[in-house]
Design a protein around this motif. Structure first.
Motif, short mmCIF file in Angstrom:
data_model
loop_
_atom_site.label_atom_id
_atom_site.label_comp_id
_atom_site.label_asym_id
_atom_site.label_seq_id
_atom_site.Cartn_x
_atom_site.Cartn_y
_atom_site.Cartn_z
N ILE A 63 1.24 -1.20 0.15
CA ILE A 63 -0.07 -0.10 0.12
C ILE A 63 0.57 1.23 0.05
N SER A 64 1.04 1.89 -1.07
CA SER A 64 1.95 3.51 -1.07
C SER A 64 1.72 4.22 0.40
N GLN A 65 2.89 4.84 0.39
CA GLN A 65 3.04 6.10 1.41
C GLN A 65 1.80 6.72 1.32
N GLU A 86 -7.32 4.06 -12.59
CA GLU A 86 -6.24 4.13 -11.93
C GLU A 86 -5.77 3.00 -12.21
N ILE A 87 -4.34 2.58 -12.20
CA ILE A 87 -3.85 1.60 -12.81
C ILE A 87 -2.36 1.34 -11.42
N GLY A 88 -3.41 0.45 -10.65
CA GLY A 88 -2.44 -0.58 -9.57
C GLY A 88 -3.35 -0.46 -8.12
N GLY A 90 -4.26 -2.60 -5.88
CA GLY A 90 -3.61 -3.20 -4.86
C GLY A 90 -4.59 -2.89 -3.51
N SER A 91 -4.17 -2.57 -2.74
CA SER A 91 -5.16 -2.51 -1.79
C SER A 91 -6.33 -1.88 -1.34
N GLY A 92 -5.82 -0.34 -2.76
CA GLY A 92 -7.66 -0.25 -2.83
C GLY A 92 -7.71 1.32 -1.80
N THR A 107 -10.33 1.28 -12.12
CA THR A 107 -9.32 1.12 -11.65
C THR A 107 -8.70 -0.24 -12.24
N ILE A 108 -7.45 -0.79 -12.24
CA ILE A 108 -6.83 -1.87 -13.13
C ILE A 108 -6.04 -2.20 -11.87
N GLU A 109 -6.18 -3.82 -11.85
CA GLU A 109 -4.99 -4.86 -11.44
C GLU A 109 -4.88 -5.75 -12.14
N GLU A 113 -5.02 -12.41 -6.73
CA GLU A 113 -5.26 -12.42 -6.21
C GLU A 113 -5.79 -10.51 -5.14
N LEU A 114 -4.62 -9.83 -5.53
CA LEU A 114 -5.29 -8.25 -4.98
C LEU A 114 -6.60 -8.36 -5.99
N PHE A 115 -6.94 -8.68 -6.68
CA PHE A 115 -7.89 -8.16 -7.30
C PHE A 115 -9.38 -8.49 -6.71
N GLY A 137 -2.25 -2.90 -16.88
CA GLY A 137 -2.41 -1.24 -17.21
C GLY A 137 -1.52 -0.70 -17.47
N TYR A 138 -0.83 -1.36 -18.65
CA TYR A 138 0.10 -0.80 -19.67
C TYR A 138 -0.99 -0.63 -21.06
N LYS A 139 -1.83 -1.14 -20.93
CA LYS A 139 -2.84 -0.67 -22.10
C LYS A 139 -4.16 0.13 -21.91
N VAL A 152 -0.71 6.27 -12.23
CA VAL A 152 -0.01 4.82 -12.39
C VAL A 152 0.36 4.82 -10.79
N THR A 153 0.18 3.73 -9.84
CA THR A 153 0.82 3.52 -9.11
C THR A 153 1.57 2.91 -8.38
N ALA A 154 1.85 2.25 -9.67
CA ALA A 154 3.86 1.47 -9.40
C ALA A 154 4.65 1.93 -10.81
N VAL A 206 5.95 -0.43 -6.42
CA VAL A 206 6.69 -1.57 -6.88
C VAL A 206 7.21 -1.11 -8.53
N PRO A 207 7.38 -2.06 -8.57
CA PRO A 207 7.29 -2.24 -10.07
C PRO A 207 6.50 -2.36 -11.41
N LEU A 208 5.75 -1.49 -11.86
CA LEU A 208 4.26 -1.92 -13.84
C LEU A 208 5.57 -3.20 -13.73
N1 SAH Z 1 -2.75 1.89 -5.10
C1 SAH Z 1 -2.36 0.90 -4.29
C2 SAH Z 1 -0.64 0.58 -4.29
C3 SAH Z 1 -0.16 -0.59 -4.66
S1 SAH Z 1 1.06 -0.88 -5.56
C4 SAH Z 1 -2.24 0.79 -2.93
O1 SAH Z 1 -2.97 1.73 -2.82
O2 SAH Z 1 -2.96 -0.02 -2.22
C5 SAH Z 1 0.85 -0.96 -6.98
C6 SAH Z 1 -0.37 -2.25 -7.91
O3 SAH Z 1 0.14 -2.26 -9.41
C7 SAH Z 1 0.24 -3.94 -7.12
O4 SAH Z 1 -1.40 -3.90 -6.70
C8 SAH Z 1 0.40 -4.20 -8.91
O5 SAH Z 1 0.06 -5.82 -8.37
C9 SAH Z 1 -0.45 -3.62 -9.29
N2 SAH Z 1 0.66 -3.48 -11.21
C10 SAH Z 1 1.79 -3.69 -11.35
N3 SAH Z 1 1.76 -3.99 -12.18
C11 SAH Z 1 0.38 -3.11 -13.72
C12 SAH Z 1 0.10 -3.57 -14.63
N4 SAH Z 1 0.66 -3.53 -15.16
N5 SAH Z 1 -1.17 -3.81 -14.35
C13 SAH Z 1 -2.14 -2.95 -13.38
N6 SAH Z 1 -1.70 -3.08 -12.17
C14 SAH Z 1 -0.27 -3.77 -11.94
#
Ligand code: SAH
Length: 213
Positions: A63-65, A86-88, A90-92, A107-109, A113-115, A137-139, A152-154, A206-208
């Motif tokens: 979960i982001s800071q 929103e891309i990523g 995560g925790s929501g 929002t896309i994950e 498991e996390l989704f 999310g790249y798309k 984008v949150t990764a 964490v990496p996208l």
């Molecule tokens: N916004 C989240 C941050 C989660 S960390 C929060 O507040 O908790 C980043 C998230 O991006 C992870 O859950 C990871 O699985 C997801 N992620 C990584 N690559 C991705 C991609 N190509 N498309 C969608 N989500 C991706």
């Protein structure tokens, strides 16, 4: 777990910390003071949930800071009813911050498991993103484009072209770009072909990841 006055008190303190770190947007601070971040985390982190830190959320993700969430949200300069991708998921937590600003959130994950876990959590909590998608999310999300903002949150090794292409004119893409460390980057679409680019401080996400297949 419940939300109590003790948690509320800790949220107010966290908001004060963010103000000291430079967050000024009233609506963003209001969201930080309102959203029960401890409920987005495993109960073992309950006592730490209102520190300005990232925490593990499973599937090797975090979960982001709060500062990062606040900073990225500020850069979006949300207007009421803004249509945001929103891309990523995560925790929501970031999703909840956007919803609190009355954004329409898609929002896309990519981690199944996390989704699943977060989708269930949203419905339990009554958070209603427009769409909660399992995908890459790249798309971006061409069928719902264009967007007022994309966040984008990764950490992205490069800026995916589909994301730029899915912005409205005047729309904003907020994306951390880089390898181990990323530079927070803002693109504003000025016209069909022109984008203004602004760079902010460095962050660690964490990496996208690209598609597993
Ligand atoms: N916004 C989240 C941050 C989660 S960390 C929060 O507040 O908790 C980043 C998230 O991006 C992870 O859950 C990871 O699985 C997801 N992620 C990584 N690559 C991705 C991609 N190509 N498309 C969608 N989500 C991706």
């Amino acid at each position: 777990m419940k939300d109590t006055l003790k948690h509320k008190g800790m949220r107010n303190k966290l908001a004060e910390t963010l103000v000291k770190k430079g967050i000024a947007n009233k609506n963003v601070l209001e969201a930080i003071k309102t959203i029960p971040r401890h409920l987005f985390l495993d109960s073992s982190f309950e006592d730490h949930a209102y520190q300005d830190k990232a925490f593990p959320i499973g599937a090797e993700q975090t979960i982001s800071q709060p500062y990062t969430v606040a900073f990225q949200t500020e850069l979006l300069e949300l207007k009421p009813n803004a249509k945001i991708l929103e891309i990523g998921t995560g925790s929501g937590y970031q999703t909840a911050v956007l919803l609190h600003q009355k954004a329409k959130v898609y929002t896309i994950e990519r981690q199944l498991e996390l989704f699943k876990k977060t989708k269930l959590f949203f419905s339990k909590m009554g958070y209603r993103p427009k769409k909660n998608i399992f995908g890459d999310g790249y798309k971006g999300l061409p069928e719902e484009a264009p967007f007022d903002g994309i966040i984008v949150t990764a950490g992205a090794p490069y800026v995916p072209n589909p994301l730029l292409a899915q912005l409205k004119i005047g729309g904003r893409l907020v994306i951390p770009v880089g390898g181990e460390e990323q530079v927070m980057t803002l693109f504003i679409r000025k016209s069909e072909k022109e984008f203004e680019k602004k760079e902010f401080g460095s962050f660690r996400f964490v990496p996208l990841l690209e598609d597993k297949n």
